[in-house]
Design a protein around this motif. Structure first.
Motif, mmCIF file in Angstrom:
data_model
loop_
_atom_site.group_PDB
_atom_site.id
_atom_site.type_symbol
_atom_site.label_atom_id
_atom_site.label_comp_id
_atom_site.label_asym_id
_atom_site.label_seq_id
_atom_site.Cartn_x
_atom_site.Cartn_y
_atom_site.Cartn_z
ATOM 1 N N GLN A 1 0.813 -1.215 0.000
ATOM 2 C CA GLN A 1 0.000 0.000 0.000
ATOM 3 C C GLN A 1 0.850 1.270 0.000
ATOM 4 N N ASP A 2 1.993 1.223 0.678
ATOM 5 C CA ASP A 2 2.870 2.392 0.741
ATOM 6 C C ASP A 2 3.824 2.464 -0.448
ATOM 7 N N ARG A 3 3.769 1.467 -1.320
ATOM 8 C CA ARG A 3 4.661 1.358 -2.477
ATOM 9 C C ARG A 3 6.131 1.366 -2.063
ATOM 10 N N THR A 4 6.403 0.788 -0.882
ATOM 11 C CA THR A 4 7.782 0.727 -0.397
ATOM 12 C C THR A 4 8.373 -0.661 -0.559
ATOM 13 N N ASP A 5 7.545 -1.639 -0.878
ATOM 14 C CA ASP A 5 8.033 -3.008 -0.967
ATOM 15 C C ASP A 5 7.225 -3.782 -1.999
ATOM 16 N N CYS A 6 7.859 -4.727 -2.655
ATOM 17 C CA CYS A 6 7.168 -5.607 -3.595
ATOM 18 C C CYS A 6 6.787 -6.888 -2.870
ATOM 19 N N LEU A 7 5.539 -7.235 -2.987
ATOM 20 C CA LEU A 7 5.042 -8.436 -2.336
ATOM 21 C C LEU A 7 4.597 -9.446 -3.381
ATOM 22 N N PRO A 8 4.905 -10.720 -3.151
ATOM 23 C CA PRO A 8 4.471 -11.726 -4.125
ATOM 24 C C PRO A 8 2.958 -11.898 -4.081
ATOM 25 N N VAL A 9 2.377 -12.025 -5.259
ATOM 26 C CA VAL A 9 0.961 -12.343 -5.382
ATOM 27 C C VAL A 9 0.894 -13.860 -5.447
ATOM 28 N N GLU A 10 -0.236 -14.419 -5.149
ATOM 29 C CA GLU A 10 -0.383 -15.866 -5.186
ATOM 30 C C GLU A 10 0.147 -16.434 -6.504
ATOM 31 N N GLU A 11 0.931 -17.486 -6.380
ATOM 32 C CA GLU A 11 1.492 -18.123 -7.576
ATOM 33 C C GLU A 11 0.438 -19.007 -8.228
ATOM 34 N N ASN A 12 0.311 -18.886 -9.545
ATOM 35 C CA ASN A 12 -0.632 -19.705 -10.300
ATOM 36 C C ASN A 12 0.136 -20.726 -11.109
ATOM 37 N N ALA A 13 -0.325 -21.973 -11.058
ATOM 38 C CA ALA A 13 0.309 -23.036 -11.830
ATOM 39 C C ALA A 13 -0.767 -23.802 -12.594
ATOM 40 N N SER A 14 -0.451 -24.154 -13.827
ATOM 41 C CA SER A 14 -1.371 -24.896 -14.674
ATOM 42 C C SER A 14 -0.606 -25.957 -15.437
ATOM 43 N N SER A 15 -1.320 -27.020 -15.763
ATOM 44 C CA SER A 15 -0.755 -27.995 -16.691
ATOM 45 C C SER A 15 -0.859 -27.393 -18.081
ATOM 46 N N TYR A 16 0.086 -27.730 -18.930
ATOM 47 C CA TYR A 16 0.086 -27.184 -20.285
ATOM 48 C C TYR A 16 0.757 -28.172 -21.213
ATOM 49 N N ARG A 17 0.650 -27.894 -22.478
ATOM 50 C CA ARG A 17 1.439 -28.586 -23.495
ATOM 51 C C ARG A 17 1.670 -27.596 -24.623
ATOM 52 N N THR A 18 2.672 -27.870 -25.417
ATOM 53 C CA THR A 18 2.892 -27.039 -26.593
ATOM 54 C C THR A 18 2.406 -27.812 -27.814
ATOM 55 N N ASN A 19 1.894 -27.058 -28.756
ATOM 56 C CA ASN A 19 1.436 -27.608 -30.026
ATOM 57 C C ASN A 19 2.005 -26.685 -31.096
ATOM 58 N N GLY A 20 3.155 -27.059 -31.639
ATOM 59 C CA GLY A 20 3.867 -26.134 -32.521
ATOM 60 C C GLY A 20 4.353 -24.968 -31.680
ATOM 61 N N ASN A 21 3.929 -23.753 -32.050
ATOM 62 C CA ASN A 21 4.322 -22.577 -31.262
ATOM 63 C C ASN A 21 3.195 -22.098 -30.346
ATOM 64 N N LYS A 22 2.161 -22.922 -30.153
ATOM 65 C CA LYS A 22 1.052 -22.569 -29.264
ATOM 66 C C LYS A 22 1.246 -23.185 -27.884
ATOM 67 N N ILE A 23 0.811 -22.436 -26.877
ATOM 68 C CA ILE A 23 0.765 -22.943 -25.507
ATOM 69 C C ILE A 23 -0.697 -23.270 -25.238
ATOM 70 N N GLU A 24 -0.968 -24.544 -24.925
ATOM 71 C CA GLU A 24 -2.334 -24.986 -24.653
ATOM 72 C C GLU A 24 -2.417 -25.386 -23.189
ATOM 73 N N PHE A 25 -3.268 -24.699 -22.432
ATOM 74 C CA PHE A 25 -3.444 -25.017 -21.028
ATOM 75 C C PHE A 25 -4.455 -26.147 -20.904
ATOM 76 N N LEU A 26 -4.240 -26.995 -19.887
ATOM 77 C CA LEU A 26 -5.042 -28.203 -19.728
ATOM 78 C C LEU A 26 -5.776 -28.198 -18.398
ATOM 79 N N ASN A 27 -6.988 -28.776 -18.388
ATOM 80 C CA ASN A 27 -7.716 -28.929 -17.132
ATOM 81 C C ASN A 27 -7.249 -30.201 -16.428
ATOM 82 N N SER A 28 -7.838 -30.531 -15.291
ATOM 83 C CA SER A 28 -7.386 -31.676 -14.500
ATOM 84 C C SER A 28 -7.595 -33.011 -15.220
#
Length: 143
Positions: free
Chosen positions: A74-101
Motif C-alpha cells: 500500500q505504501d509502495r515501499t516493498d514488492c510483495l508476491p501475489v499468489e502463484e498460479n500453476a497450470s498444466s500445459y502442453r505445446t502444439n507447434g508454437n502454441k501454448i495450450e493449457f489443460l484442465n485436470s
C-alpha cells in the motif's frame, strides 16, 4: 624422432577438435525459469514496467506452467508476491495450450498464447482469438 612427435600432435589435434562442447550449446526450449523483461501493447507500443512487475517470474517445466507476480504494498515501499498460479500445459507447434485436470485443452474466448524461444529470450504473444488481434506481447530473459 620426428614421426612419433608428429603422430602425437596429430592425435592431440584430432582429440581436441572431435570433442563436443555442450557448454556453448544454444537452449531453445521453453522449459526454464524466465524473468519478465518487457511488455508491448497490441499495437507494439512498449508498456512501462513498474518496479514490482520486473520481478515477475514464469517457471516452465515439461508439463507445468507457473506464474509468480509481484505487486507493491500500500505504501509502495516493498514488492510483495501475489499468489502463484500453476497450470498444466502442453505445446502444439508454437502454441501454448493449457489443460484442465482431465488433460483436456482449456479453450478461451479471450486469449490464445503463442511463443518463440531464441537462446535466452522467450517471447509470448497473447492474441484475442475472436478478432485475431494481439492483446499483449511479453519478453522474458532466461534465469
Amino acid at each position: 624422432m620426428k614421426t612419433p612427435f608428429l603422430l602425437c600432435i596429430l592425435l592431440v589435434t584430432i582429440t581436441f577438435f572431435s570433442c563436443k562442447n555442450d557448454d556453448n550449446a544454444i537452449n531453445n526450449s521453453i522449459v526454464g525459469t524466465w524473468k519478465l523483461a518487457a511488455k508491448n501493447d497490441g499495437d507494439g507500443v512498449p508498456i512501462n514496467l513498474l518496479d514490482c512487475e520486473k520481478n515477475t517470474i514464469y517457471t516452465i517445466t515439461d508439463n507445468t506452467f507457473s506464474v509468480r507476480d509481484f505487486e507493491a504494498n500500500q505504501d509502495r515501499t516493498d514488492c510483495l508476491p501475489v499468489e502463484e498460479n500453476a497450470s498444466s500445459y502442453r505445446t502444439n507447434g508454437n502454441k501454448i495450450e493449457f489443460l484442465n485436470s482431465q488433460g483436456d485443452i482449456v479453450v478461451s474466448d479471450e486469449s490464445e498464447f503463442t511463443f518463440s524461444v531464441a537462446a535466452d529470450k522467450l517471447e509470448i504473444i497473447d492474441t484475442d482469438p475472436s478478432i485475431g488481434k494481439v492483446v499483449i506481447e511479453m519478453s522474458f530473459d532466461r534465469q
